[in-house]
Enzyme design. Structure first.
Site, short mmCIF file in Angstrom:
data_model
loop_
_atom_site.label_atom_id
_atom_site.label_comp_id
_atom_site.label_asym_id
_atom_site.label_seq_id
_atom_site.Cartn_x
_atom_site.Cartn_y
_atom_site.Cartn_z
N TYR A 182 -9.45 4.96 -12.07
CA TYR A 182 -9.29 5.64 -10.79
C TYR A 182 -8.85 7.09 -10.93
O TYR A 182 -8.21 7.61 -10.02
CB TYR A 182 -8.24 4.99 -9.89
CG TYR A 182 -7.99 3.52 -9.92
CD1 TYR A 182 -8.92 2.61 -9.42
CD2 TYR A 182 -6.76 3.04 -10.38
CE1 TYR A 182 -8.61 1.25 -9.38
CE2 TYR A 182 -6.46 1.68 -10.33
CZ TYR A 182 -7.39 0.80 -9.83
OH TYR A 182 -7.09 -0.53 -9.77
N ARG A 187 -5.67 2.83 -15.76
CA ARG A 187 -5.72 3.52 -14.47
C ARG A 187 -6.38 4.91 -14.53
O ARG A 187 -7.16 5.24 -13.65
CB ARG A 187 -4.31 3.61 -13.85
CG ARG A 187 -3.72 2.23 -13.53
CD ARG A 187 -2.43 2.30 -12.74
NE ARG A 187 -2.65 2.88 -11.43
CZ ARG A 187 -2.31 4.09 -11.07
NH1 ARG A 187 -1.68 4.89 -11.92
NH2 ARG A 187 -2.58 4.53 -9.88
N GLY A 223 0.76 -1.24 0.00
CA GLY A 223 0.00 0.00 0.00
C GLY A 223 0.79 1.29 0.00
O GLY A 223 0.21 2.36 -0.21
N PRO A 254 4.65 -5.39 -0.91
CA PRO A 254 4.60 -4.23 -1.80
C PRO A 254 4.29 -4.64 -3.24
O PRO A 254 4.81 -5.65 -3.71
CB PRO A 254 6.02 -3.67 -1.71
CG PRO A 254 6.86 -4.89 -1.47
CD PRO A 254 6.03 -5.80 -0.60
N GLY A 255 3.46 -3.91 -3.89
CA GLY A 255 3.23 -4.11 -5.32
C GLY A 255 3.72 -2.87 -6.05
O GLY A 255 4.81 -2.83 -6.63
N ARG A 256 2.90 -1.83 -5.96
CA ARG A 256 3.20 -0.57 -6.61
C ARG A 256 4.60 -0.04 -6.29
O ARG A 256 5.32 0.45 -7.17
CB ARG A 256 2.16 0.45 -6.12
CG ARG A 256 2.06 1.72 -6.92
CD ARG A 256 1.08 2.68 -6.25
NE ARG A 256 -0.24 2.12 -6.02
CZ ARG A 256 -1.20 2.07 -6.94
NH1 ARG A 256 -0.99 2.55 -8.14
NH2 ARG A 256 -2.36 1.55 -6.66
N CYS A 302 -13.51 3.89 -28.53
CA CYS A 302 -14.83 4.54 -28.64
C CYS A 302 -15.51 4.58 -27.29
O CYS A 302 -16.46 3.82 -27.04
CB CYS A 302 -15.66 3.82 -29.68
SG CYS A 302 -14.88 3.91 -31.30
C1 LIG Z 1 -2.98 -5.32 -3.84
C2 LIG Z 1 -2.43 -5.92 -2.61
C3 LIG Z 1 -1.15 -5.59 -2.18
C4 LIG Z 1 -0.26 -4.60 -2.89
O1 LIG Z 1 -0.73 -3.30 -2.84
P1 LIG Z 1 0.20 -2.09 -3.37
O2 LIG Z 1 -0.60 -0.90 -3.11
O3 LIG Z 1 0.43 -2.34 -4.81
O4 LIG Z 1 1.45 -2.15 -2.58
C5 LIG Z 1 -0.69 -6.20 -1.03
N1 LIG Z 1 -1.44 -7.09 -0.34
C6 LIG Z 1 -2.68 -7.44 -0.73
C7 LIG Z 1 -3.46 -8.42 0.07
C8 LIG Z 1 -3.22 -6.86 -1.87
O5 LIG Z 1 -4.45 -7.19 -2.25
#
Ligand SMILES: *Cc1c(COP(=O)(O)O)cnc(C)c1O
Length: 433
Positions: free
Chosen positions: A332, A328, A253, A289-291, A358
């Protein structure tokens, strides 16, 4: 911080000119930087390693949903990164990319029986349970798998965490908040206690800890700290009644500077905050972490199809990338900086950045000040490495965008662009037609 910089006026991905990539693979195309992924992972791993007492031998598990390309996952896996997954498909990707099963966490609000069985049989590190009903289903599936286990195919009792909804929603947009009291994710704190106690009575699951994930693109530490403190309080309460809690999964997050903002919490400050909250608990932490790892490691390369000028002075930059390629902004209201690969000389002008789809929502941005643009010019959407390619579709029958991974001076197509034949051949005609 990323590795997309200008060399002699032209934007490069590390040592590779984006112009050369566009000629070789066409546009639109996603381009990822190995050095950026490596740097972000390294910063987080170093920050975590600086707090061994508070965080234990912590797991960093990349949230696969942010960017599930196999070569991106393999790049991170080789650095020691685990995987946070939300479907059987993602578990399969992580395993194929070389992430060991014991570094894979399985989360998600709606796991099917087949997915739960697959995760148990694969021996994933941890299944994050999000509801009482899911716990019952998991116990049932684990029990029946064990009954059918043979000497050559033993089934281990799955280790689980209960995902708590700490009633602190946070994130860069209402549509990416997950920890609010009305969000569908996790178990309210008062129910989580009973659920944990119930799970510990079953021989078919082993509760090892608690998990939370309150939202995405969070730009201050406060909501995260409130959530982590809630996990701490619950840990102490569970231990007070004799239950074992050895892992805390802190979710992901943390936000990234899409606008180039410099006031975001640093990775070090984020991890130090977590270490402060967990201090003395003697747990193993997990970060998902993802983002944070992937966003700035990717750009979407696109070409200007034409510039439409209206009588009222409005100027539309019509790109060959659309909302189906980068969703995105439409989904969002997200911001992506748009950078000309080789800016022309001249007075900057205002442009509306639009795609060819379109749909009225196929607008990336309004009134962006850019150098003069012409048909054929190349542009890059920055910060597109997370929640970019994974959200792409073939809407308007546009083949999925290819993905390219750069490493220094070398590059590889790591997902090919399907041909029109590939696209059409997937649809057999009904035999009565
Ligand atoms: C999406 C998700 C993440 C990653 O969120 P980021 O905002 O990209 O860091 C981590 N844990 C869970 C359970 C998620 O669903």
């Amino acid at each position: 911080m990323h590795h997309f910089d200008r060399i002699n006026g032209a934007l490069h991905a590390e040592g590779v000119p984006l112009e050369a990539l566009a000629d070789a693979v066409g546009t639109p195309a996603y381009v990822y930087s190995t050095a950026t992924l490596t740097r972000h992972y390294g910063l987080l791993a170093d920050a975590v390693a600086a707090h061994p007492a508070a965080l234990g031998p912590a797991l960093i598990a990349f949230a696969v949903k942010a960017n599930s390309n196999l070569s991106v996952l393999a790049t991170l896996a080789r650095l020691g990164c685990g995987a946070d997954t939300v479907s059987e498909g993602e578990i399969r990707r992580a395993l194929k990319a070389g992430v060991p099963a014991n570094r894979i966490v399985f989360s998600g609000v709606g796991k099917t029986d087949a997915e739960l069985a697959f995760a148990i049989e694969a021996g994933v590190r941890q299944i994050n349970v999000e509801s009482a009903i899911e716990l019952d289903r998991l116990i049932e599936i684990s029990s029946s798998l064990k009954q059918r286990a043979t000497a050559s195919r033993a089934i281990a009792t799955p280790e689980i965490a209960i995902r708590v909804n700490p009633a602190v929603g946070a994130g860069g947009h209402a549509k990416i908040t997950t920890g609010g009291a009305t969000d569908k994710f996790g178990v309210p704190a008062d129910e989580a206690h009973a659920l944990y106690a119930r799970a510990s009575l079953s021989p078919h699951v082993t509760p090892v800890g608690l998990a939370c994930h309150i939202g995405s693109q969070i730009t201050t530490l406060e909501p995260l700290e409130v959530a982590f403190r809630a996990l701490r309080t619950m840990t102490l309460e569970l231990r007070a009644v004799g239950l074992t809690v050895s892992r805390l999964d802190l979710g992901g997050g943390l936000g990234v500077p899409y606008h180039g903002q410099s006031d975001l919490p640093s990775i070090e400050a984020y991890v130090a905050m977590a270490a402060r909250v967990l201090d003395g608990l003697d747990v193993e932490a997990a970060f998902e972490p993802g983002r944070l790892l992937a966003a700035n490691a990717g750009v979407l390369l696109s070409r200007v199809i034409q510039v439409n000028e209206r009588g009222d002075g409005r100027r539309f930059l019509v790109l060959d990338a659309g909302m189906n390629d980068l969703m995105r902004p439409a989904l969002y209201d997200a911001f992506h900086d748009l950078v000309p690969v080789r800016p022309r000389e001249g007075e900057p002008r205002l442009y509306d950045l639009v795609g060819p789809i379109c749909e009225s929502t196929d607008v990336f941005a309004r009134d962006r000040l850019l150098p003069p643009m012409q048909a054929g010019d190349l542009v890059a959407f920055m910060g597109a490495g997370a929640y970019g390619a994974v959200l792409a579709s073939e809407y308007n029958s546009r083949p999925l965008v290819p993905e390219v991974l750069v490493d220094g001076d070398r590059w590889a197509v790591v997902r090919t662009r399907p041909s029109y034949e590939d696209m059409l051949d997937r649809e057999p005609t009904a035999d009565w037609l």
